[in-house]
Design a protein around this motif. Structure first.
Motif, PDB file in Angstrom:
ATOM      1  N   SER A  13     -16.766 -14.799  13.878  1.00 19.18           N
ATOM      2  CA  SER A  13     -15.562 -14.111  14.343  1.00 19.18           C
ATOM      3  C   SER A  13     -15.860 -12.619  14.468  1.00 19.18           C
ATOM      4  CB  SER A  13     -14.439 -14.355  13.325  1.00 19.18           C
ATOM      5  OG  SER A  13     -13.427 -13.381  13.480  1.00 19.18           O
ATOM      6  N   TRP A  14     -15.849 -12.150  15.702  1.00 21.52           N
ATOM      7  CA  TRP A  14     -16.089 -10.723  15.994  1.00 21.52           C
ATOM      8  C   TRP A  14     -15.075  -9.863  15.222  1.00 21.52           C
ATOM      9  CZ3 TRP A  14     -16.576  -9.244  21.923  1.00 21.52           C
ATOM     10  CH2 TRP A  14     -16.956  -7.897  22.050  1.00 21.52           C
ATOM     11  N   ALA A  15     -13.824 -10.375  15.139  1.00 19.42           N
ATOM     12  CA  ALA A  15     -12.756  -9.624  14.456  1.00 19.42           C
ATOM     13  C   ALA A  15     -12.939  -9.597  12.933  1.00 19.42           C
ATOM     14  CB  ALA A  15     -11.397 -10.222  14.805  1.00 19.42           C
ATOM     15  N   ARG A  16     -13.801 -10.468  12.410  1.00 18.50           N
ATOM     16  CA  ARG A  16     -14.123 -10.412  10.987  1.00 18.50           C
ATOM     17  C   ARG A  16     -15.260  -9.414  10.741  1.00 18.50           C
ATOM     18  NH1 ARG A  16     -12.325 -13.560   7.269  1.00 18.50           N
ATOM     19  NH2 ARG A  16     -11.766 -15.445   8.392  1.00 18.50           N
ATOM     20  N   VAL A  17     -16.162  -9.349  11.707  1.00 20.08           N
ATOM     21  CA  VAL A  17     -17.363  -8.528  11.545  1.00 20.08           C
ATOM     22  C   VAL A  17     -17.118  -7.086  12.008  1.00 20.08           C
ATOM     23  CG1 VAL A  17     -19.751  -8.257  12.325  1.00 20.08           C
ATOM     24  CG2 VAL A  17     -18.887 -10.531  11.735  1.00 20.08           C
ATOM     25  N   VAL A  18     -16.370  -6.936  13.097  1.00 18.88           N
ATOM     26  CA  VAL A  18     -16.074  -5.598  13.626  1.00 18.88           C
ATOM     27  C   VAL A  18     -14.560  -5.529  13.894  1.00 18.88           C
ATOM     28  CG1 VAL A  18     -16.850  -3.809  15.238  1.00 18.88           C
ATOM     29  CG2 VAL A  18     -18.302  -5.805  14.839  1.00 18.88           C
ATOM     30  N   PRO A  19     -13.765  -5.480  12.816  1.00 18.34           N
ATOM     31  CA  PRO A  19     -12.310  -5.698  12.942  1.00 18.34           C
ATOM     32  C   PRO A  19     -11.610  -4.741  13.910  1.00 18.34           C
ATOM     33  CG  PRO A  19     -12.989  -5.732  10.634  1.00 18.34           C
ATOM     34  CD  PRO A  19     -14.181  -5.292  11.417  1.00 18.34           C
ATOM     35  N   GLY A  28     -26.349 -32.865  15.925  1.00 18.32           N
ATOM     36  CA  GLY A  28     -25.517 -31.842  15.321  1.00 18.32           C
ATOM     37  C   GLY A  28     -24.043 -32.109  15.496  1.00 18.32           C
ATOM     38  N   ALA A  29     -23.261 -31.186  14.965  1.00 20.87           N
ATOM     39  CA  ALA A  29     -21.819 -31.151  15.213  1.00 20.87           C
ATOM     40  C   ALA A  29     -21.442 -29.686  15.360  1.00 20.87           C
ATOM     41  CB  ALA A  29     -21.040 -31.808  14.080  1.00 20.87           C
ATOM     42  N   ALA A  30     -20.345 -29.455  16.058  1.00 21.89           N
ATOM     43  CA  ALA A  30     -19.955 -28.083  16.400  1.00 21.89           C
ATOM     44  C   ALA A  30     -18.536 -27.778  15.922  1.00 21.89           C
ATOM     45  CB  ALA A  30     -20.041 -27.883  17.911  1.00 21.89           C
ATOM     46  N   THR A  31     -18.312 -26.481  15.686  1.00 22.38           N
ATOM     47  CA  THR A  31     -16.971 -25.952  15.386  1.00 22.38           C
ATOM     48  C   THR A  31     -16.889 -24.555  16.007  1.00 22.38           C
ATOM     49  OG1 THR A  31     -17.642 -24.840  13.339  1.00 22.38           O
ATOM     50  CG2 THR A  31     -16.836 -27.125  13.124  1.00 22.38           C
ATOM     51  N   ALA A  32     -15.752 -23.900  15.823  1.00 15.79           N
ATOM     52  CA  ALA A  32     -15.618 -22.495  16.229  1.00 15.79           C
ATOM     53  C   ALA A  32     -14.790 -21.765  15.178  1.00 15.79           C
ATOM     54  CB  ALA A  32     -14.929 -22.389  17.585  1.00 15.79           C
ATOM     55  N   ALA A  33     -15.084 -20.480  14.988  1.00 16.19           N
ATOM     56  CA  ALA A  33     -14.499 -19.702  13.899  1.00 16.19           C
ATOM     57  C   ALA A  33     -12.973 -19.799  13.869  1.00 16.19           C
ATOM     58  CB  ALA A  33     -14.929 -18.240  14.008  1.00 16.19           C
ATOM     59  N   PHE A  34     -12.323 -19.459  14.986  1.00 16.15           N
ATOM     60  CA  PHE A  34     -10.859 -19.402  14.948  1.00 16.15           C
ATOM     61  C   PHE A  34     -10.252 -20.765  14.678  1.00 16.15           C
ATOM     62  CE2 PHE A  34      -6.478 -19.097  16.378  1.00 16.15           C
ATOM     63  CZ  PHE A  34      -6.093 -17.911  15.771  1.00 16.15           C
ATOM     64  N   THR A  63     -23.152 -19.233  17.496  1.00 11.57           N
ATOM     65  CA  THR A  63     -22.497 -18.764  18.722  1.00 11.57           C
ATOM     66  C   THR A  63     -21.771 -17.467  18.406  1.00 11.57           C
ATOM     67  OG1 THR A  63     -22.218 -21.017  19.547  1.00 11.57           O
ATOM     68  CG2 THR A  63     -20.779 -19.339  20.495  1.00 11.57           C
ATOM     69  N   LEU A  64     -22.048 -16.435  19.197  1.00 11.28           N
ATOM     70  CA  LEU A  64     -21.460 -15.122  18.918  1.00 11.28           C
ATOM     71  C   LEU A  64     -20.019 -15.000  19.392  1.00 11.28           C
ATOM     72  CD1 LEU A  64     -24.537 -12.937  19.884  1.00 11.28           C
ATOM     73  CD2 LEU A  64     -23.472 -12.994  17.614  1.00 11.28           C
ATOM     74  N   TYR A  65     -19.667 -15.729  20.424  1.00  6.00           N
ATOM     75  CA  TYR A  65     -18.311 -15.548  20.975  1.00  6.00           C
ATOM     76  C   TYR A  65     -17.718 -16.872  21.419  1.00  6.00           C
ATOM     77  CZ  TYR A  65     -14.314 -13.582  23.382  1.00  6.00           C
ATOM     78  OH  TYR A  65     -13.029 -13.267  23.748  1.00  6.00           O
ATOM     79  N   HIS A  66     -16.717 -17.314  20.673  1.00  8.36           N
ATOM     80  CA  HIS A  66     -15.974 -18.517  21.050  1.00  8.36           C
ATOM     81  C   HIS A  66     -14.500 -18.116  21.164  1.00  8.36           C
ATOM     82  CE1 HIS A  66     -16.146 -23.169  20.913  1.00  8.36           C
ATOM     83  NE2 HIS A  66     -14.911 -22.859  21.260  1.00  8.36           N
ATOM     84  N   TRP A  67     -14.249 -17.168  22.090  1.00  8.25           N
ATOM     85  CA  TRP A  67     -12.909 -16.855  22.609  1.00  8.25           C
ATOM     86  C   TRP A  67     -12.076 -15.876  21.787  1.00  8.25           C
ATOM     87  CZ3 TRP A  67     -10.809 -22.419  24.059  1.00  8.25           C
ATOM     88  CH2 TRP A  67     -11.760 -23.081  24.860  1.00  8.25           C
ATOM     89  N   ASP A  68     -12.573 -15.358  20.658  1.00  8.29           N
ATOM     90  CA  ASP A  68     -11.714 -14.576  19.765  1.00  8.29           C
ATOM     91  C   ASP A  68     -12.066 -13.087  19.785  1.00  8.29           C
ATOM     92  OD1 ASP A  68     -14.131 -15.317  18.647  1.00  8.29           O
ATOM     93  OD2 ASP A  68     -13.333 -15.847  16.676  1.00  8.29           O
TER      94      ASP A  68
END
Ligand code: GBH
Length: 498
Positions: A87-93, A19-25, A123-128
């Motif tokens: 991004s939690w802030a996209r889903v629950v701003p 695989g390869a990985a990224t994070a929302a922010f 991944t539900l939470y990558h620091w944002d």
């Protein structure tokens, strides 16, 4: 240390996931679109001097608009699986009201992945953290853990019919200690006590989410990802150096591993932080929640380090090349003398003359073999938890050739050496089931902005054009064949993949 797999072709077990990985922010951009509001990283980027060049996440890789093109890239790389964060802030701003438009983006992304036969690893939470929740106290506020469980349930209800693999948190050490103690990451607080409270509440959030996700889909695979170091005493015969290595390993590794996989904080660390009031943060019953069994431990490994009770060199300064040239620390000058951990005093990092990446991190693949072997013996093996390398990779500057190609032999060599180290650990009995390269593509490297490139795919930020690097073409062959080729072997079909 020589690996039995140092130079020959190395075959990985059937079913090993590539695989390869990224994070929302780091990739999405569109920070004020689709109902998204600020996360702590949007706010942190506005603090003068917090992020190199004043860079921010407003555009990043524009993945929010280009996700179809990016999934096509993943196909070209022959990925079995893609690890991304939501991004939690996209889903629950605002921290409490669900934003249907935000959920819809992830639903479309998941459908695109499944259509490409790529397993979504969410991944539900990558620091944002939503900034609205930081304003209510952030992770040092116990209530944030409950809000996280609500968010996990929201994601499960929206995507659980299609997403079967869930990582709760990425690297809670970074969220807690870089964010709330060192001030190098969002939200930029500098308090040892806040860092410790944040760490505990992050783990509580994790355990609560594991329970909620399992309850709703007993078939799902659930875990979390930790960042690890390998701490070696500079002088193993000096008890002071050995004790410093104990503390360094303790706050980076055991402070998270022990509660999660053994149900208790290590007593030596509780003693070390006793003066910071930590025990008041831990309530009855918390450790049962935190130690809820997980299916997968995600292992992020970049580097180890040599530590001592004494500074390196006669005047105590770090030698050239080791004093945080990547500038990950808020104040580079303190790198040689202070760790971001809550009890930092008297821990000195020494350079060992190993090659370093563009982050200034030493390249130490055998550390990964030792780490995985130790995790298997002391933590995951006894509980039957399997491991995945959820991040490994390196920053190097890219040179774009006249014909537009990008050749990155150092990154290719880094991934090659670390895959060989993983194979050594598997031979020694470690239950490692897959590997994610960090990262799919160049992206926003947190406090260093766009100055550092970790991608298998080059991104030209002026045009958003993506170019698969030579490391990416090599990785595509590894992912297709399950074989790391012998050194010097002709890789005839590089570039003819997908
Ligand atoms: C990962 O963090 C992140 O998950 C990812 O988002 C990021 O882009 C990637 O790595 C590359 O940075 O100098 O004492 O702080 C890795 C974080 C890297 C934190 C090594 C600890 C060295 C110890 N870790 N770092 S210290």
């Amino acid at each position: 240390t020589s690996s039995p797999h140092a130079t020959g072709a190395v075959t990985f077990p059937d079913g090993f996931l590539w695989g390869a990985a990224t994070a929302a922010f780091q990739i999405e951009g569109a920070s004020a679109e689709g109902g998204r509001e600020d996360s702590i990283w949007d706010a942190f980027c506005r603090v003068p001097g917090a992020v190199r060049n004043g860079d921010d996440g407003s555009v990043a890789d524009d993945h929010y608009h280009r996700y179809r093109e990016d999934v096509a890239l993943m196909r070209r790389l022959n990925l079995d699986t893609y690890r991304f964060s939501t991004s939690w802030a996209r889903v629950v701003p605002d921290g409490k009201t669900v934003n249907a438009e935000g959920l819809d983006f992830y639903s479309r992304l998941v459908d695109e992945l499944l259509g490409a036969d790529i397993l979504p690893w969410l991944t539900l939470y990558h620091w944002d953290l939503p900034q609205a929740l930081e304003e209510l106290g952030g992770w040092p506020n116990r209530d944030t853990a409950s809000r996280f469980v609500d968010y996990a349930v929201t994601m499960q209800e929206a995507l659980g019919d299609r997403v079967k693999v869930w990582t709760t948190l990425n690297e809670p050490w970074c969220s807690a200690f870089l964010g709330y103690t060192a001030g190098a990451h969002a939200p930029g607080r500098k308090s040892p006590a806040d860092g410790l409270a944040a760490a505990h509440h992050l783990m509580l959030a994790h355990g609560g989410a594991v329970r909620a996700l399992r309850e709703r889909d007993p078939e799902s695979v659930v875990g979390l990802t930790l960042n690890f170091t390998v701490s070696d005493p500079v002088d193993p015969s000096d008890p002071a150096d050995v004790d410093v290595a104990r503390r360094d390993d303790g706050m980076f590794n055991r402070f998270f591993l022990d509660p999660i996989l053994r149900g208790a904080y290590p007593q030596d660390l509780l003693d070390d932080v006793a003066h910071l009031g930590f025990t008041d943060v831990v309530h009855d019953g918390d450790l049962e929640v935190i130690s809820t069994p997980i299916d997968v431990l995600g292992v992020n490994y970049y580097n180890g380090g040599a530590v001592s009770a004494r500074p390196q060199g006669p005047t105590g300064e770090a030698p050239a090349g080791t004093a945080d040239p990547g500038g990950e620390r808020a104040d580079a000058a303190v790198w040689a003398t202070r760790s971001p951990n809550p009890v930092p005093d008297g821990i000195y990092h020494h350079g060992r003359g190993l090659p370093t990446t563009d982050m200034g991190w030493e390249v130490q693949p055998e550390g990964l073999t030792r780490l995985l072997t130790r995790l298997q013996q002391d933590y995951t093996g006894p509980r039957g938890t399997s491991m995945f390398i959820t991040e490994n990779g390196a920053a190097y500057p890219d040179v774009v050739q006249a014909d537009g190609s990008v050749d990155d032999p150092e990154r290719l060599a880094f991934v090659d050496a670390h895959l060989r180290a993983v194979r050594d650990a598997i031979d020694a009995g470690a239950d490692v089931r897959g590997y994610f390269a960090w990262s799919l593509m160049d992206n926003f490297e947190w406090a260093l902005g766009y100055a550092k490139r970790f991608g298998l795919v080059h991104v030209d930020y002026a045009t958003q054009e993506r170019t698969v690097k030579s490391s990416g073409r090599w990785y595509a062959d590894v992912a297709r064949t399950g074989v790391v080729p012998a050194h010097g072997a002709a890789t005839g079909d590089v570039g003819s993949t997908g």
